[in-house]
Design an enzyme around this catalytic site. Structure first.
Site, PDB file in Angstrom:
ATOM      1  N   GLY A   1     182.416  16.435   8.352  1.00 46.80           N
ATOM      2  CA  GLY A   1     181.005  16.226   8.673  1.00 46.80           C
ATOM      3  C   GLY A   1     180.596  14.775   8.479  1.00 46.80           C
ATOM      4  CB  SER A   2     179.700  12.099  10.501  1.00 48.99           C
ATOM      5  OG  SER A   2     179.138  12.678  11.673  1.00 48.99           O
TER       6      SER A   2
ATOM      7  CG  PHE B   1     171.395  13.125   5.545  1.00 45.10           C
ATOM      8  CD1 PHE B   1     170.929  11.848   5.306  1.00 45.10           C
ATOM      9  CD2 PHE B   1     170.785  13.883   6.524  1.00 45.10           C
ATOM     10  CE1 PHE B   1     169.853  11.330   6.023  1.00 45.10           C
ATOM     11  CE2 PHE B   1     169.713  13.382   7.248  1.00 45.10           C
ATOM     12  CZ  PHE B   1     169.242  12.110   7.001  1.00 45.10           C
ATOM     13  N   GLY B   2     175.471  14.529   4.056  1.00 41.05           N
ATOM     14  CA  GLY B   2     176.474  14.800   3.028  1.00 41.05           C
ATOM     15  C   GLY B   2     177.751  14.012   3.271  1.00 41.05           C
TER      16      GLY B   2
ATOM     17  CD  GLU C   1     157.918  16.435  10.840  1.00 41.12           C
ATOM     18  OE1 GLU C   1     157.762  15.751   9.825  1.00 41.12           O
ATOM     19  OE2 GLU C   1     159.044  16.782  11.248  1.00 41.12           O
TER      20      GLU C   1
ATOM     21  CG  ASP D   1     171.451  21.696   5.518  1.00 36.05           C
ATOM     22  OD1 ASP D   1     170.807  21.252   4.553  1.00 36.05           O
ATOM     23  OD2 ASP D   1     171.085  21.571   6.702  1.00 36.05           O
TER      24      ASP D   1
ATOM     25  CD  GLN E   1     166.991  12.178  -1.656  1.00 38.36           C
ATOM     26  OE1 GLN E   1     167.785  12.203  -2.586  1.00 38.36           O
ATOM     27  NE2 GLN E   1     166.838  11.112  -0.906  1.00 38.36           N
TER      28      GLN E   1
HETATM   29  C1  LIG Z   1     164.732  19.011  13.125  1.00 39.13           C
HETATM   30  C2  LIG Z   1     165.038  18.812  11.652  1.00 39.13           C
HETATM   31  C3  LIG Z   1     164.143  18.128  10.853  1.00 39.13           C
HETATM   32  C4  LIG Z   1     164.418  17.923   9.507  1.00 39.13           C
HETATM   33  N1  LIG Z   1     163.521  17.217   8.744  1.00 39.13           N
HETATM   34  C5  LIG Z   1     163.820  16.932   7.467  1.00 39.13           C
HETATM   35  C6  LIG Z   1     162.960  16.121   6.682  1.00 39.13           C
HETATM   36  O1  LIG Z   1     161.900  15.693   7.137  1.00 39.13           O
HETATM   37  N2  LIG Z   1     163.334  15.829   5.397  1.00 39.13           N
HETATM   38  C7  LIG Z   1     164.514  16.284   4.885  1.00 39.13           C
HETATM   39  O2  LIG Z   1     164.822  15.967   3.739  1.00 39.13           O
HETATM   40  N3  LIG Z   1     165.330  17.067   5.585  1.00 39.13           N
HETATM   41  C8  LIG Z   1     165.029  17.401   6.871  1.00 39.13           C
HETATM   42  N4  LIG Z   1     165.870  18.185   7.605  1.00 39.13           N
HETATM   43  C9  LIG Z   1     167.052  18.759   6.952  1.00 39.13           C
HETATM   44  C10 LIG Z   1     168.170  17.749   6.832  1.00 39.13           C
HETATM   45  O3  LIG Z   1     168.376  17.084   8.049  1.00 39.13           O
HETATM   46  C11 LIG Z   1     169.432  18.499   6.391  1.00 39.13           C
HETATM   47  O4  LIG Z   1     169.165  19.142   5.180  1.00 39.13           O
HETATM   48  C12 LIG Z   1     170.604  17.557   6.231  1.00 39.13           C
HETATM   49  O5  LIG Z   1     170.925  16.969   7.475  1.00 39.13           O
HETATM   50  C13 LIG Z   1     171.814  18.296   5.684  1.00 39.13           C
HETATM   51  O6  LIG Z   1     172.895  17.417   5.590  1.00 39.13           O
HETATM   52  P1  LIG Z   1     174.379  17.964   5.715  1.00 39.13           P
HETATM   53  O7  LIG Z   1     175.265  16.797   5.553  1.00 39.13           O
HETATM   54  O8  LIG Z   1     174.558  19.144   4.859  1.00 39.13           O
HETATM   55  O9  LIG Z   1     174.469  18.502   7.210  1.00 39.13           O
HETATM   56  P2  LIG Z   1     174.244  17.731   8.569  1.00 39.13           P
HETATM   57  O10 LIG Z   1     173.427  16.514   8.396  1.00 39.13           O
HETATM   58  O11 LIG Z   1     173.756  18.776   9.522  1.00 39.13           O
HETATM   59  O12 LIG Z   1     175.686  17.272   8.986  1.00 39.13           O
HETATM   60  C14 LIG Z   1     176.678  18.184   9.353  1.00 39.13           C
HETATM   61  C15 LIG Z   1     177.833  17.426   9.942  1.00 39.13           C
HETATM   62  O13 LIG Z   1     178.944  18.287  10.056  1.00 39.13           O
HETATM   63  C16 LIG Z   1     179.485  18.195  11.365  1.00 39.13           C
HETATM   64  N5  LIG Z   1     180.121  19.477  11.631  1.00 39.13           N
HETATM   65  C17 LIG Z   1     179.557  20.704  11.646  1.00 39.13           C
HETATM   66  N6  LIG Z   1     180.494  21.644  11.862  1.00 39.13           N
HETATM   67  C18 LIG Z   1     181.668  20.996  11.974  1.00 39.13           C
HETATM   68  C19 LIG Z   1     183.001  21.410  12.220  1.00 39.13           C
HETATM   69  N7  LIG Z   1     183.325  22.684  12.378  1.00 39.13           N
HETATM   70  N8  LIG Z   1     183.961  20.464  12.316  1.00 39.13           N
HETATM   71  C20 LIG Z   1     183.661  19.158  12.173  1.00 39.13           C
HETATM   72  N9  LIG Z   1     182.419  18.713  11.934  1.00 39.13           N
HETATM   73  C21 LIG Z   1     181.442  19.625  11.832  1.00 39.13           C
HETATM   74  C22 LIG Z   1     178.294  17.859  12.243  1.00 39.13           C
HETATM   75  O14 LIG Z   1     178.710  17.282  13.456  1.00 39.13           O
HETATM   76  C23 LIG Z   1     177.569  16.875  11.332  1.00 39.13           C
HETATM   77  O15 LIG Z   1     178.153  15.610  11.435  1.00 39.13           O
HETATM   78  C24 LIG Z   1     165.609  18.418   8.956  1.00 39.13           C
HETATM   79  C25 LIG Z   1     166.510  19.117   9.749  1.00 39.13           C
HETATM   80  C26 LIG Z   1     166.220  19.315  11.094  1.00 39.13           C
HETATM   81  C27 LIG Z   1     167.201  20.056  11.969  1.00 39.13           C
END
Ligand SMILES: Cc1cc2nc3c(=O)[nH]c(=O)nc-3n(C[C@H](O)[C@H](O)[C@H](O)COP(=O)(O)OP(=O)(O)OC[C@H]3O[C@@H](n4cnc5c(N)ncnc54)[C@H](O)[C@@H]3O)c2cc1C
Length: 482
Positions: free
Chosen positions: A15-16, A18-19, A181, A319, A331
């Site tokens: 994943g690329s 936030f995490g 929003e 997430d 965060q």
């Molecule tokens: C429309 C929207 C608005 C939001 N607004 C806010 C906000 O205002 N404030 C806030 O704090 N949070 C907000 N969030 C939530 C926040 O964006 C997420 O909590 C955060 O992005 C989670 O980070 P993550 O790294 O867990 O997952 P993500 O950021 O979703 O990253 C997941 C990564 O994994 C990759 N991936 C997924 N499956 C696979 C796979 N099988 N193989 C390889 N790669 C894979 C994806 O391509 C991506 O790069 C919002 C979310 C959305 C959708």
């Protein structure tokens, strides 16, 4: 730097978002090789997707190339790939990239695959009510929204008023921050940007309806702020309907049931699904192997140090996790990623320790429209222009790259100080791309795989002859997990 030439522990990050990105950056000076594999070649700033969908920002501003961000981090490599399976015993990850199957071994694994739009078992709704989780989603929504106004203009010119109503009614499902929003921006788009541009329709007549099955908008905020936002939305002209459970969606509109069980019909061509997310299916793949059960949102109950039972080398962040009711926000992803990276650094330095994760709540904010937002930081509640200014500063701070910060500021000035939107281009592909992919998409990766396979196979063979390669050891390609 050639990572293959160095014999350091490999940290594989899936994943690329936030995490994934913050984990990789936290390992910049660690004595490890970092391999980041993600389905997209960009890092997506999801909180601003709605601004791409409504034509304020360009996709590049919120989705810079991950490769570019990590270009100066010598110990990191970035690979495009869809992770299909993780074998926790063999410590291998099975990846598929446009039909090419591959395997990667790891010493440490950070799984940051995030979540995807959830239709709560009604995936067929996706066809007519796209979610907002990716750049593709946002561009398709942009195409549908602006396209609806164009078609309404044609219908009005042809004297077909019932079509005009359907085309100028926009329904947003889900009154969380994204839904609020989006509804706010749809009002501003109609009443500030488009209201002087058409000759046969009046964009001021657009109807924006916000539906939610619950009893409040922004249910994660303090009730006093919830009421304030609802009143503000209604004052702007948004028709807010709570206790409204969507039961069917089709091309022409949707049906919902109210609290009394009565079914209502809304005729609306453009629907936006902002009602919920569920964790990446990789959470269940991991859970099944380590004897855990995912929760209703598909999230995996990690241990308090973010590892999996019996696997101190596997961290799950963002997430995908269910831990202490942590919110699914940026965060959580950033902090869990940094915590995981810190534990890996200690282990590599020979001081392994299993430290509990503790979340630092930096607060919660959501915008309603230009100059209007709400923010909650501990007991402090801020509304109006001050909250909106805080929102602006926080988003500018976290968006990656100086270039994007500058152009975003310009685009915000164009839209919020003026009335225009700089990113209104839509193409036929954006509107119909999803349908085309649904019809032909499954065959596409396979045919690409046939084209690319000879070169990829030769490369793999050469790598497997040397030691310390990707670890596939000449085995046959794994079958993708359904
Ligand atoms: C429309 C929207 C608005 C939001 N607004 C806010 C906000 O205002 N404030 C806030 O704090 N949070 C907000 N969030 C939530 C926040 O964006 C997420 O909590 C955060 O992005 C989670 O980070 P993550 O790294 O867990 O997952 P993500 O950021 O979703 O990253 C997941 C990564 O994994 C990759 N991936 C997924 N499956 C696979 C796979 N099988 N193989 C390889 N790669 C894979 C994806 O391509 C991506 O790069 C919002 C979310 C959305 C959708």
């Amino acid at each position: 730097m050639n990572l293959k030439a160095t014999r350091r522990p490999r940290v594989l990050i899936i994943g690329s978002g936030f995490g994934g990105l913050f984990a990789a950056q936290a390992l910049a000076s660690a004595d490890v090789n970092v391999t980041m594999i993600a389905k997209t070649s960009h890092h997506l700033f999801q909180p601003l997707l709605y601004q791409v969908a409504t034509g304020i920002l360009s996709s590049g501003e919120i989705a810079p190339a991950t490769r570019e961000i990590l270009a100066k981090q010598d110990n990191a490599e970035v690979l495009l790939g869809n992770v299909r399976h993780i074998d926790v015993e063999a410590r291998r990850v099975h990846v598929s990239t446009l039909g090419i199957e591959d395997e990667f071994s790891y010493d440490y694994l950070i799984v940051a695959a995030g979540s995807r739009t959830s239709y709560f078992g009604n995936d067929q709704f996706a066809h007519d009510a796209p979610g907002m989780k990716s750049i593709d989603d946002a561009l398709e929504l942009r195409g549908r929204i602006y396209g609806a106004f164009e078609l309404a203009e044609i219908s009005a010119a042809r004297g077909e008023p019932s079509d005009v109503d359907r085309l100028m009614t926009f329904v947003v499902v889900g009154a969380g921050p994204t839904g609020v929003e989006m509804a706010g921006q749809l009002v501003e788009l109609s009443k500030r940007t488009l209201n002087r541009e058409f000759r046969h329709i009046d964009a001021n007549d657009s109807k924006i309806i916000l539906l939610d099955g619950g009893d409040a908008v922004l249910s994660s905020f303090d009730p006093s702020l919830q009421d304030k936002v609802k009143t503000e939305l209604e004052g702007m002209g948004v028709d807010v309907r709570l206790g409204a459970m969507v039961v069917d969606v089709d091309e022409q509109g949707l049906d919902y049931k109210d609290r009394d069980g009565t079914t209502h019909r809304i005729e609306a061509i453009t629907k936006v699904w902002a009602a919920g997310v569920s964790a990446s299916p990789l959470a269940k793949i991991l859970a099944d192997q380590v004897g855990l059960e995912v929760d209703r949102g598909g999230r995996i109950p990690v241990q308090s140090d973010l590892t999996l039972p019996g696997h101190p080398e596997i961290f799950v962040v963002g997430d995908m996790i269910a831990l202490d009711n942590l919110p699914g926000v940026a965060q959580t992803a950033i902090q869990t990623a940094r915590h995981s990276a810190a534990q890996i650094v200690r282990a590599v330095e020979g001081n392994p320790s299993s430290e509990d994760f503790s979340y630092f709540d930096k607060g919660n904010m959501a915008t309603v429209a230009r100059f209007r937002a709400i923010a909650e930081v501990g007991p402090i509640k801020v509304t109006g222009f001050l909250a909106w200014s805080m929102w602006l500063v926080v988003h500018l701070f976290y968006i990656i790259g100086f270039k994007s910060q500058i152009t975003m500021l310009l685009h915000w000035a164009v839209t919020f100080l003026g009335r225009d939107r700089a990113q209104r281009t839509i193409t036929e592909q954006q509107v119909f791309g999803r349908l085309a992919m649904e019809q032909d998409g499954r065959a596409l990766p396979e045919s690409l795989g046939r084209i690319m396979r000879p070169a990829a196979a030769a490369k793999n063979d050469a790598e497997n002859e040397g030691s310390g390669g990707r670890g596939s050891d000449g085995e046959s390609a794994p079958q993708p997990t359904p």
